[in-house]
Design an enzyme around this catalytic site. Structure first.
Site, mmCIF file in Angstrom:
data_model
loop_
_atom_site.group_PDB
_atom_site.id
_atom_site.type_symbol
_atom_site.label_atom_id
_atom_site.label_comp_id
_atom_site.label_asym_id
_atom_site.label_seq_id
_atom_site.Cartn_x
_atom_site.Cartn_y
_atom_site.Cartn_z
ATOM 1 N N GLU A 28 -34.462 8.758 -48.942
ATOM 2 C CA GLU A 28 -34.709 8.086 -47.662
ATOM 3 C C GLU A 28 -35.850 7.080 -47.789
ATOM 4 O O GLU A 28 -35.789 5.980 -47.226
ATOM 5 C CB GLU A 28 -35.024 9.102 -46.556
ATOM 6 C CG GLU A 28 -35.259 8.409 -45.218
ATOM 7 C CD GLU A 28 -35.352 9.350 -44.032
ATOM 8 O OE1 GLU A 28 -35.511 10.564 -44.235
ATOM 9 O OE2 GLU A 28 -35.268 8.845 -42.885
ATOM 10 N N CYS B 9 -25.117 16.792 -40.537
ATOM 11 C CA CYS B 9 -26.429 16.500 -39.960
ATOM 12 C C CYS B 9 -26.522 15.109 -39.358
ATOM 13 O O CYS B 9 -27.572 14.715 -38.856
ATOM 14 C CB CYS B 9 -27.500 16.735 -41.018
ATOM 15 S SG CYS B 9 -27.277 18.340 -41.772
ATOM 16 N N PHE C 197 -25.003 16.012 -45.409
ATOM 17 C CA PHE C 197 -24.116 16.536 -46.440
ATOM 18 C C PHE C 197 -22.746 15.908 -46.222
ATOM 19 O O PHE C 197 -22.242 15.860 -45.101
ATOM 20 C CB PHE C 197 -23.974 18.062 -46.321
ATOM 21 C CG PHE C 197 -25.207 18.833 -46.711
ATOM 22 C CD1 PHE C 197 -26.198 18.269 -47.499
ATOM 23 C CD2 PHE C 197 -25.364 20.149 -46.304
ATOM 24 C CE1 PHE C 197 -27.327 18.996 -47.872
ATOM 25 C CE2 PHE C 197 -26.482 20.884 -46.666
ATOM 26 C CZ PHE C 197 -27.469 20.302 -47.448
ATOM 27 N N HIS D 46 -34.795 21.649 -39.156
ATOM 28 C CA HIS D 46 -33.610 20.797 -39.227
ATOM 29 C C HIS D 46 -32.530 21.347 -38.302
ATOM 30 O O HIS D 46 -31.981 22.419 -38.549
ATOM 31 C CB HIS D 46 -33.110 20.756 -40.672
ATOM 32 C CG HIS D 46 -32.085 19.707 -40.926
ATOM 33 N ND1 HIS D 46 -31.440 19.028 -39.921
ATOM 34 C CD2 HIS D 46 -31.595 19.198 -42.094
ATOM 35 C CE1 HIS D 46 -30.596 18.158 -40.447
ATOM 36 N NE2 HIS D 46 -30.671 18.235 -41.769
ATOM 37 N N HIS E 217 -35.236 10.826 -41.044
ATOM 38 C CA HIS E 217 -34.424 12.042 -41.171
ATOM 39 C C HIS E 217 -35.320 13.124 -41.783
ATOM 40 O O HIS E 217 -35.279 14.271 -41.357
ATOM 41 C CB HIS E 217 -33.201 11.755 -42.047
ATOM 42 C CG HIS E 217 -32.224 12.879 -42.111
ATOM 43 N ND1 HIS E 217 -31.593 13.377 -41.002
ATOM 44 C CD2 HIS E 217 -31.762 13.610 -43.163
ATOM 45 C CE1 HIS E 217 -30.786 14.374 -41.364
ATOM 46 N NE2 HIS E 217 -30.875 14.535 -42.661
ATOM 47 N N LYS F 156 -38.647 16.878 -37.870
ATOM 48 C CA LYS F 156 -38.318 18.162 -38.514
ATOM 49 C C LYS F 156 -39.555 18.915 -38.970
ATOM 50 O O LYS F 156 -39.496 20.115 -39.213
ATOM 51 C CB LYS F 156 -37.362 17.922 -39.690
ATOM 52 C CG LYS F 156 -35.987 17.430 -39.245
ATOM 53 C CD LYS F 156 -35.041 17.242 -40.410
ATOM 54 C CE LYS F 156 -33.693 16.687 -39.970
ATOM 55 N NZ LYS F 156 -33.745 15.254 -39.577
#
Lengths: 81, 407
Positions: free
Chosen positions: B303, B157, B393, B329, B292, B324
């Site tokens: 975050e 991502c 990830f 996402h 994010h 998002k």
């Protein structure tokens, strides 16, 4: 296995090549693969269709020699006999 | 020892996006700011994208959807930059870097079915060129005849943001005069959903509400975002319209867990600090953070901690919103699409809200821009500066600092 006619192969080859992008009206026996923007990846796909339908195995070296649509049709018909 | 040369300044001259909110960079930001959500039935499909409008038969059958979406966004960005048939630089001096998280997964699924149903010999020769993760970059390079350094970036991502950072360095180092960069993703397939569902990463309610107490996972989306970067003086010399500046880039890794973020947010905070330092700005200069903000429990908490660590007291005053909330996402496309949204924020001076944010989480105490859009307050006549975060990830952390066009 019933005999394969040149007409049957021609129609199947043209149909397959048309699905790759070129306009069906441009695909004549005399048309070259270069003119039709048919490259080696397309020819491998054509070979798969041909093997699946007619049991004719076309190897890379067979395909390399082919310049026109007509040559490919003639080769397939000859091999299928 | 001689003093290091000043870094070359890199500007953005074109942007493009295809997202669940529609076609176009302006569409993305305008609709998001108006409160429109592009998510339907628990996913963010690019419903407005029709391949035949953009691609020849040959292109369409040779490109996985991920590369198709990359082409749509790059065509818009290149056109927005005013690049015509004649490229403004030596083609060998124009790079192309496109990130993706997964690559052509739909092709993998289709060809795997072919192998199971009809045998290995019937697998298409187009399989590999369609699913390789560098396929989107290759497609964009071929379409626009870009012949400088070209590659894909693979960091889940963060892929899109890493691509933009790599492109920045490529021009700064002098390896290119311009780079077309961004990210693309198209994983809304049966297998894609199955895999992400198995991780329990996806929202079971199908709602993306980043930072809200009720957040229960992310909603998967597809799309692409592309930016055209050029060196400032070269862009000015050719009379380009400059839409913004890519002022800073910072990146670190968690080295902590395959999927969970490092909970203190320290490595992510360091990425933000590196990006600020790279841009030569301080926390107080930041007018907006495009988070994010995935809508997962873990990301949004880590975050928030990272933003507070990196921005200190300023963090409490800076509006933070998540794209998002409007599109889901977009994985490897997310960083690029969100950079595009951030540039539009700087251009329009409108901060779009975090849609669906209604119930505050007592642990998360930043200003997440609830409700509706609000004006971006720029600092004392200078072009406004914003931060865009991407985490992934694998433990990838990327921060980009973007500045409005020079006044």
């Amino acid at each position: 296995m019933p005999a394969v006619t040149s007409e049957q192969v021609e129609s199947r080859v043209i149909e397959t090549l048309a699905s790759f992008g070129p306009d069906a009206s441009q695909i004549t026996r005399d048309a070259t693969f270069e003119e039709l923007d048919i490259d080696s990846l397309d020819l491998v796909e054509l070979a798969q269709v041909v093997e699946d339908e007619y049991g004719v195995v076309l190897k890379g070296e067979d395909m390399k020699e082919l310049k026109t649509v007509g040559e490919s049709i003639d080769l397939i018909v000859a091999r299928a006999e | 020892m001689s003093a290091p040369q000043p870094k070359r300044r890199i500007v953005i001259t074109g942007i493009g996006a295809v997202t669940p909110l529609g076609l176009g960079a302006s569409t993305l930001h305008d609709r998001w700011a108006a409160g429109v959500c592009g998510i339907a039935d628990g996913a963010g499909f690019c419903r407005d994208y029709e391949p035949t409008e953009f691609l020849s038969v040959k292109e369409a059958r040779r490109l996985d959807r991920v590369s198709q979406l990359a082409l749509v966004a790059s065509a818009e960005a290149v056109s927005d930059a005013g690049w015509g048939e004649e490229l403004p630089y030596d083609p060998m001096r124009i790079g192309c870097v496109i990130g993706t998280g997964i690559g052509g997964i739909e092709t993998v699924e289709i060809q795997h079915d072919v192998m199971r149903d009809r045998g290995a010999k019937m697998v298409s020769p187009l399989g590999v060129p369609q699913y390789m993760p560098n396929a989107p970059a290759a497609a964009v390079s071929m379409r626009h005849r870009l012949q400088g350094q070209m590659y894909g970036v693979v960091s889940a991502c963060s892929g899109g943001a890493h691509a933009i950072g790599s492109a920045l360095r490529m021009i700064q180092y002098g390896d290119a005069d311009a780079v077309v960069c961004g990210g693309a993703e198209a994983t809304l397939t049966e297998f894609g959903f199955a895999c992400f569902n198995a991780m329990q990463a996806l929202s079971p309610t199908g709602v993306s509400r980043p930072f809200d107490l009720r957040r229960d996972g992310f909603v998967m989306g597809e799309g692409a975002g592309v930016l055209v970067l050029e060196e400032l003086s070269a862009a000015q010399a050719r009379g380009a319209t400059i839409v913004g500046e890519l002022a800073g880039y910072g990146s670190t890794s968690d080295a902590y867990h395959l999927t969970a973020p490092q909970p203190s947010g320290e490595p992510a905070a360091r990425a933000i600090e590196l990006a600020l330092s790279d841009a030569g700005v301080s926390a107080g200069d930041i007018s907006y953070v495009n988070a994010h903000g995935t809508s997962t429990q873990l990301n949004d908490a880590a975050e928030t901690r990272a933003i507070k660590r990196a921005l200190g007291e300023s963090a409490m005053k800076i509006p933070v919103s998540s794209t998002k909330s409007a599109i889901g996402h977009l994985l490897g496309a997310a960083g690029a699409v969100e950079a595009v949204a951030t540039i539009r924020t700087l251009c329009t001076k409108v901060i779009a809200p975090t849609l669906g944010y209604e119930v505050p989480d007592p642990e998360l105490d930043l200003d997440y821009v609830p409700g509706e859009a609000r004006p971006l307050l720029a600092s004392n006549g200078h072009p406004p500066v914003a931060l865009s975060n991407s985490f992934a990830f694998g433990g990838h952390n990327v921060a980009l600092v973007l500045r409005g066009a020079p006044v």
